[in-house]
Scaffold this motif. Structure first.
Motif, PDB file in Angstrom:
ATOM      1  N   LEU A 165      41.608  30.917  33.623  1.00 61.70           N
ATOM      2  CA  LEU A 165      40.593  30.056  34.239  1.00 61.70           C
ATOM      3  C   LEU A 165      41.160  29.298  35.436  1.00 61.70           C
ATOM      4  O   LEU A 165      40.484  29.141  36.462  1.00 61.70           O
ATOM      5  CB  LEU A 165      40.027  29.080  33.210  1.00 61.70           C
ATOM      6  CG  LEU A 165      39.130  29.705  32.143  1.00 61.70           C
ATOM      7  CD1 LEU A 165      38.844  28.709  31.033  1.00 61.70           C
ATOM      8  CD2 LEU A 165      37.850  30.223  32.745  1.00 61.70           C
ATOM      9  N   GLU A 166      42.415  28.847  35.329  1.00 59.02           N
ATOM     10  CA  GLU A 166      43.046  28.158  36.462  1.00 59.02           C
ATOM     11  C   GLU A 166      43.264  29.116  37.633  1.00 59.02           C
ATOM     12  O   GLU A 166      43.077  28.737  38.792  1.00 59.02           O
ATOM     13  CB  GLU A 166      44.361  27.526  36.036  1.00 59.02           C
ATOM     14  CG  GLU A 166      44.177  26.287  35.188  1.00 59.02           C
ATOM     15  CD  GLU A 166      45.488  25.726  34.656  1.00 59.02           C
ATOM     16  OE1 GLU A 166      46.532  26.410  34.752  1.00 59.02           O
ATOM     17  OE2 GLU A 166      45.452  24.594  34.138  1.00 59.02           O
ATOM     18  N   GLU A 167      43.651  30.349  37.326  1.00 52.74           N
ATOM     19  CA  GLU A 167      43.812  31.356  38.382  1.00 52.74           C
ATOM     20  C   GLU A 167      42.475  31.639  39.065  1.00 52.74           C
ATOM     21  O   GLU A 167      42.415  31.774  40.293  1.00 52.74           O
ATOM     22  CB  GLU A 167      44.398  32.646  37.813  1.00 52.74           C
ATOM     23  CG  GLU A 167      45.861  32.578  37.496  1.00 52.74           C
ATOM     24  CD  GLU A 167      46.389  33.851  36.844  1.00 52.74           C
ATOM     25  OE1 GLU A 167      45.617  34.844  36.743  1.00 52.74           O
ATOM     26  OE2 GLU A 167      47.552  33.855  36.444  1.00 52.74           O
ATOM     27  N   ALA A 197      35.789  39.810  35.567  1.00 52.76           N
ATOM     28  CA  ALA A 197      36.696  40.920  35.243  1.00 52.76           C
ATOM     29  C   ALA A 197      38.032  40.401  34.711  1.00 52.76           C
ATOM     30  O   ALA A 197      38.611  40.974  33.779  1.00 52.76           O
ATOM     31  CB  ALA A 197      36.925  41.782  36.478  1.00 52.76           C
ATOM     32  N   LYS A 198      38.524  39.321  35.286  1.00 52.95           N
ATOM     33  CA  LYS A 198      39.795  38.748  34.845  1.00 52.95           C
ATOM     34  C   LYS A 198      39.688  38.220  33.414  1.00 52.95           C
ATOM     35  O   LYS A 198      40.604  38.395  32.607  1.00 52.95           O
ATOM     36  CB  LYS A 198      40.212  37.618  35.781  1.00 52.95           C
ATOM     37  CG  LYS A 198      41.575  37.044  35.480  1.00 52.95           C
ATOM     38  CD  LYS A 198      41.958  36.018  36.500  1.00 52.95           C
ATOM     39  CE  LYS A 198      42.181  36.716  37.806  1.00 52.95           C
ATOM     40  NZ  LYS A 198      43.346  36.323  38.533  1.00 52.95           N
ATOM     41  N   LEU A 199      38.566  37.603  33.071  1.00 54.08           N
ATOM     42  CA  LEU A 199      38.391  37.078  31.724  1.00 54.08           C
ATOM     43  C   LEU A 199      38.195  38.205  30.707  1.00 54.08           C
ATOM     44  O   LEU A 199      38.575  38.069  29.546  1.00 54.08           O
ATOM     45  CB  LEU A 199      37.207  36.113  31.680  1.00 54.08           C
ATOM     46  CG  LEU A 199      37.397  34.810  32.448  1.00 54.08           C
ATOM     47  CD1 LEU A 199      36.120  33.989  32.438  1.00 54.08           C
ATOM     48  CD2 LEU A 199      38.550  34.007  31.898  1.00 54.08           C
ATOM     49  N   ARG A 200      37.619  39.314  31.137  1.00 57.96           N
ATOM     50  CA  ARG A 200      37.466  40.456  30.225  1.00 57.96           C
ATOM     51  C   ARG A 200      38.795  41.132  29.932  1.00 57.96           C
ATOM     52  O   ARG A 200      38.919  41.852  28.957  1.00 57.96           O
ATOM     53  CB  ARG A 200      36.497  41.483  30.803  1.00 57.96           C
ATOM     54  CG  ARG A 200      35.046  41.068  30.639  1.00 57.96           C
ATOM     55  CD  ARG A 200      34.079  42.132  31.062  1.00 57.96           C
ATOM     56  NE  ARG A 200      33.882  42.049  32.510  1.00 57.96           N
ATOM     57  CZ  ARG A 200      34.049  43.059  33.349  1.00 57.96           C
ATOM     58  NH1 ARG A 200      34.395  44.238  32.912  1.00 57.96           N
ATOM     59  NH2 ARG A 200      33.873  42.888  34.633  1.00 57.96           N
ATOM     60  N   PHE A 250      38.965  29.383  45.331  1.00 63.38           N
ATOM     61  CA  PHE A 250      39.007  28.385  46.398  1.00 63.38           C
ATOM     62  C   PHE A 250      39.701  28.930  47.636  1.00 63.38           C
ATOM     63  O   PHE A 250      39.162  28.866  48.744  1.00 63.38           O
ATOM     64  CB  PHE A 250      39.713  27.104  45.931  1.00 63.38           C
ATOM     65  CG  PHE A 250      39.790  26.066  47.004  1.00 63.38           C
ATOM     66  CD1 PHE A 250      38.670  25.328  47.336  1.00 63.38           C
ATOM     67  CD2 PHE A 250      40.959  25.851  47.710  1.00 63.38           C
ATOM     68  CE1 PHE A 250      38.724  24.375  48.349  1.00 63.38           C
ATOM     69  CE2 PHE A 250      41.025  24.909  48.713  1.00 63.38           C
ATOM     70  CZ  PHE A 250      39.908  24.172  49.032  1.00 63.38           C
ATOM     71  N   TYR A 251      40.901  29.489  47.459  1.00 68.57           N
ATOM     72  CA  TYR A 251      41.672  29.933  48.622  1.00 68.57           C
ATOM     73  C   TYR A 251      41.175  31.247  49.222  1.00 68.57           C
ATOM     74  O   TYR A 251      41.284  31.457  50.429  1.00 68.57           O
ATOM     75  CB  TYR A 251      43.161  30.056  48.265  1.00 68.57           C
ATOM     76  CG  TYR A 251      43.809  28.704  48.113  1.00 68.57           C
ATOM     77  CD1 TYR A 251      43.957  27.864  49.205  1.00 68.57           C
ATOM     78  CD2 TYR A 251      44.242  28.256  46.881  1.00 68.57           C
ATOM     79  CE1 TYR A 251      44.536  26.615  49.076  1.00 68.57           C
ATOM     80  CE2 TYR A 251      44.826  27.015  46.739  1.00 68.57           C
ATOM     81  CZ  TYR A 251      44.970  26.194  47.843  1.00 68.57           C
ATOM     82  OH  TYR A 251      45.541  24.956  47.708  1.00 68.57           O
TER      83      TYR A 251
END
Length: 146
Positions: free
Chosen positions: A51-53, A116-119, A59-60
């Motif tokens: 979640l932090e990533e 996709a990252k959380l999956r 943002f960036y």
């Protein structure tokens, strides 16, 4: 005492704090403790890291570029005369709105990558399992027609 005053007085005596069908007896529904199943959920370190990533990358990689682009285009439109300056505040309100819109658009546009990252979280992650289940339910399967 009028009939209306008697009715108000009578209902005040019998009121049990709910809209019961009968005002002559105390008929109230039972009190239930209804809480969301994930109300007290504690994120695992892997979930917090993912979640932090997502937050940092969105943002960036999206918010900052889109905000800069929208603000630059707005400023150029004001300078060239396509948009009017505010008589009192100048270019500030339009620039602020363009920056805000770029930020929101950046967050929204990165949501698929974050999904996709959380999956990809491990099978022991409840959040990962929830996202995989949601994706399986909402995404069309390859080769199937809806």
């Amino acid at each position: 005492m009028s009939g209306k005053d008697k009715k108000i007085e009578k209902s005040a005596e019998v009121d049990c704090g709910c809209f019961a069908e009968s005002h002559t007896t105390k008929v109230c529904p039972p009190i239930r403790n209804v809480t969301h199943p994930l109300r007290y959920y504690e994120f695992t370190p892997d979930e917090i890291k993912a979640l932090e990533e997502c937050d940092k990358e969105s943002f960036y990689q999206r918010c900052l570029p889109f905000s800069t682009l929208f603000a630059t285009i707005t400023y150029a439109a004001i300078k060239s005369g396509f948009l009017k300056r505010n008589p009192h505040f100048g270019v500030f309100p339009k620039m602020l709105m363009a920056t805000l819109m770029g930020y929101v658009y950046g967050r929204i546009s990165y949501s698929t990558e974050c999904d996709a990252k959380l999956r990809q979280l491990p099978a022991s992650s409840q959040l990962g399992n929830l996202m995989r289940k949601y994706h399986a339910d909402t995404a069309p399967q390859p080769g199937s027609k809806k």
